[in-house]
Enzyme design. Structure first.
Site, mmCIF file in Angstrom:
data_model
loop_
_atom_site.group_PDB
_atom_site.id
_atom_site.type_symbol
_atom_site.label_atom_id
_atom_site.label_comp_id
_atom_site.label_asym_id
_atom_site.label_seq_id
_atom_site.Cartn_x
_atom_site.Cartn_y
_atom_site.Cartn_z
ATOM 1 N N SER A 213 0.858 -0.951 -0.097
ATOM 2 C CA SER A 213 0.105 -0.091 -0.200
ATOM 3 C C SER A 213 0.863 1.360 0.029
ATOM 4 O O SER A 213 2.177 0.913 -0.162
ATOM 5 C CB SER A 213 -0.963 -0.018 1.439
ATOM 6 O OG SER A 213 -1.853 1.169 1.107
ATOM 7 N N ASN A 214 0.370 2.402 0.343
ATOM 8 C CA ASN A 214 0.952 3.628 0.386
ATOM 9 C C ASN A 214 0.564 4.534 1.447
ATOM 10 O O ASN A 214 -0.369 4.248 2.273
ATOM 11 C CB ASN A 214 0.873 4.380 -1.066
ATOM 12 C CG ASN A 214 -0.424 4.751 -1.196
ATOM 13 O OD1 ASN A 214 -1.261 5.501 -0.514
ATOM 14 N ND2 ASN A 214 -1.055 4.020 -2.448
ATOM 15 N N ARG A 215 1.156 5.671 1.676
ATOM 16 C CA ARG A 215 0.869 6.427 2.870
ATOM 17 C C ARG A 215 -0.412 7.747 2.645
ATOM 18 O O ARG A 215 -0.541 8.308 3.609
ATOM 19 C CB ARG A 215 2.120 7.334 3.254
ATOM 20 C CG ARG A 215 2.975 6.205 3.847
ATOM 21 C CD ARG A 215 4.491 6.897 4.139
ATOM 22 N NE ARG A 215 4.275 8.191 4.833
ATOM 23 C CZ ARG A 215 4.791 9.423 4.411
ATOM 24 N NH1 ARG A 215 5.798 9.438 3.561
ATOM 25 N NH2 ARG A 215 4.703 10.312 4.940
ATOM 26 N N SER A 216 -1.202 7.360 1.705
ATOM 27 C CA SER A 216 -2.373 8.172 1.586
ATOM 28 C C SER A 216 -3.254 8.068 2.737
ATOM 29 O O SER A 216 -3.569 6.949 3.012
ATOM 30 C CB SER A 216 -2.816 7.968 0.254
ATOM 31 O OG SER A 216 -4.056 8.866 0.418
#
Ligand SMILES: Cc1cc2nc3c(=O)[nH]c(=O)nc-3n(C[C@H](O)[C@H](O)[C@H](O)COP(=O)(O)O)c2cc1C
Length: 441
Positions: A213-216
């Site tokens: 995933s990512n940090r959004s």
């Protein structure tokens, strides 16, 4: 709290009736005032038994209207002038008694006369004992008000002052504030529009418990959805793994993966006027997620990643007419990369943000962006609260669809001095008046 453009300089009448929840109206008056509204409080006599008018006066810096037969002499407010000048009226808390008066058109106190004398949109937030709320008389009065176009903010479920547990708790002040924004939006410059917004970061499973995933955080997308709602649009918000509550008055669809997001976007976008893709969608996903949890071993583990569906490209292929806005979160060569994405994806606008700047981008409440347009537009904004960035983006969307932004647009913000006072930071300090965001370069 930062200024909220749709509330700025709006005259909001807050009617407070005699419910035990009247104390919460003090927090609401404070939030509305901080957001930029001019708040006139009208109280029933019963309400003044529970909270003193002075509390509201100290917060709003405006006189509180209670007794219509003493108003002219004491405050120069006539019994109908509050209603005539109002942009919106919110009755919170609304007792069973006050709801009955409003439904019947009785006019013996300041709230009732104000509502009758006004053509502004009205929102009521009932609060009472659960048995009272369920009584057919109360339900009928609420239905009459609903039929007349009055917005009703349902009370919540929980412990009540009577000792009962049930439905009857006044909605929380922050929810009422959002509902006031939505009610004001009925006359906004995006009224009649359908806007689709994506938010958050997709999760691509590795096994049943792990993912890529990512940090959004989804804050920028949620701010866009709220801003579009404030300006009257019907908003479909497709949110991937966002920990924020559903914004009031927005149709929210929760998804997990890039594939689920692609399906929801393709379903929502026909007939939409604008598609705002603020979500951080994974470019790659593990090719073959494991069926069972992977066990730790001493040797290396290689994950084979394959590209995910390109959502923007599929919306272009499908031939939708929605104006398409992308976001580019970059850590280097910001404008160069953003311009390349604008071209490659055939976007109308792209919002470029440098995710390496402290206090901006992923997870932060503020954002420092440059808006680039296919028509050559290049707007560099200072570090601003994400809601205000969202308004500025919508101003450009509105401009491209052939209309000047008006109600509640970012341009109308008083000045960056106010932003600074209310928590705006950084670059905003170098401005003394708002830059011109509304017109094309
Ligand atoms: C301590 C106290 C709390 C009350 N709380 C509520 C309430 O939450 N909801 C309600 O409908 N009535 C409540 N009432 C009854 C109202 O105050 C009463 O019906 C009054 O006539 C309402 O007048 P108003 O609507 O003009 O303010 C409460 C009364 C008291 C004494």
């Amino acid at each position: 709290m930062p200024l909220i453009p749709v509330l700025q300089d709006k005259r909001v009448v807050l009617g407070v009736s005699g419910s035990i929840a009247a104390y919460k109206a003090v927090a609401l008056a404070s939030a509305l005032t901080q957001a930029g509204a001019l708040v006139d409080v009208a109280m029933t006599h019963e309400a003044t038994e529970l909270v003193r008018p002075l509390s509201f006066q100290a917060i709003t810096h405006r006189p509180v209207a209670v007794d219509m037969f003493h108003l002219l002499a004491e405050t120069e407010i006539g019994h109908v002038s509050l209603g005539l000048n109002a942009d919106a009226i919110v009755v919170a808390p609304a007792t069973a008694h006050t709801l009955a008066k409003l439904a019947l058109g009785l006019a013996d106190d300041m709230i009732a006369t104000t509502v009758l004398a006004s053509r502004a949109p009205v929102l009521v937030a009932p609060a009472m004992d659960a048995n009272m709320y369920q009584h057919p008389t109360v339900a009928e009065h609420l239905e009459v008000l609903r039929q007349r176009g009055c917005a009703i903010l349902e009370p919540g479920y929980g412990h009540l002052a009577s000792g009962l547990v049930g439905r009857g708790r006044l909605a929380e002040p922050e929810t009422i504030l959002e509902a006031v924004r939505a009610v004001l939006g009925r006359r906004g410059d995006l009224a009649g529009w359908q806007v689709v917004v994506t938010a958050g970061g997709t999760q691509e499973p590795i096994d049943p418990v792990r993912f890529v995933s990512n940090r959004s955080s989804g804050k920028m997308g949620f701010a866009l959805a709220e801003a579009a709602r404030d300006r009257g649009a019907h908003v479909i918000l497709i949110a991937a793994n966002v920990a924020l509550p559903d914004p009031y008055g927005v149709e929210v669809r929760r998804v997990r993966t890039a594939q689920e997001m692609a399906e929801q976007v393709l379903e929502a976008v026909p007939g939409a006027d604008a598609l705002l893709m603020a979500a951080a969608v994974a470019d790659y996903r593990p090719e073959q997620p494991a069926e069972h949890k992977l066990k730790k071993r001493s040797e290396e583990l290689a994950l084979r990643l394959v590209p995910t569906t390109d959502i923007l490209a599929s919306t272009a292929r499908a031939g939708f007419t929605a104006l398409r806005v992308g976001f580019a979160a970059e850590s280097e060569h910001l404008l160069e990369h953003a311009r390349a994405k604008l071209e490659q994806k055939g976007l109308d606008l792209i919002v470029a943000n440098d995710v390496t700047l402290p206090g901006s981008g992923f997870g932060a409440d503020d954002n420092k962006v440059t808006i680039l347009g296919r028509d050559g537009l290049e707007r560099d904004l200072p570090l601003l609260p994400k809601l205000q960035v969202a308004y500025a983006v919508l101003d450009q969307v509105r401009r491209l669809r052939g209309g000047a932004p008006d109600v509640g647009s970012f341009d109308r913000l008083r000045s960056f001095d106010r932003l600074r006072m209310s928590g705006g930071r950084g670059d905003a300090e170098t401005y003394s008046s708002p830059p011109d965001f509304g017109r094309p370069t």
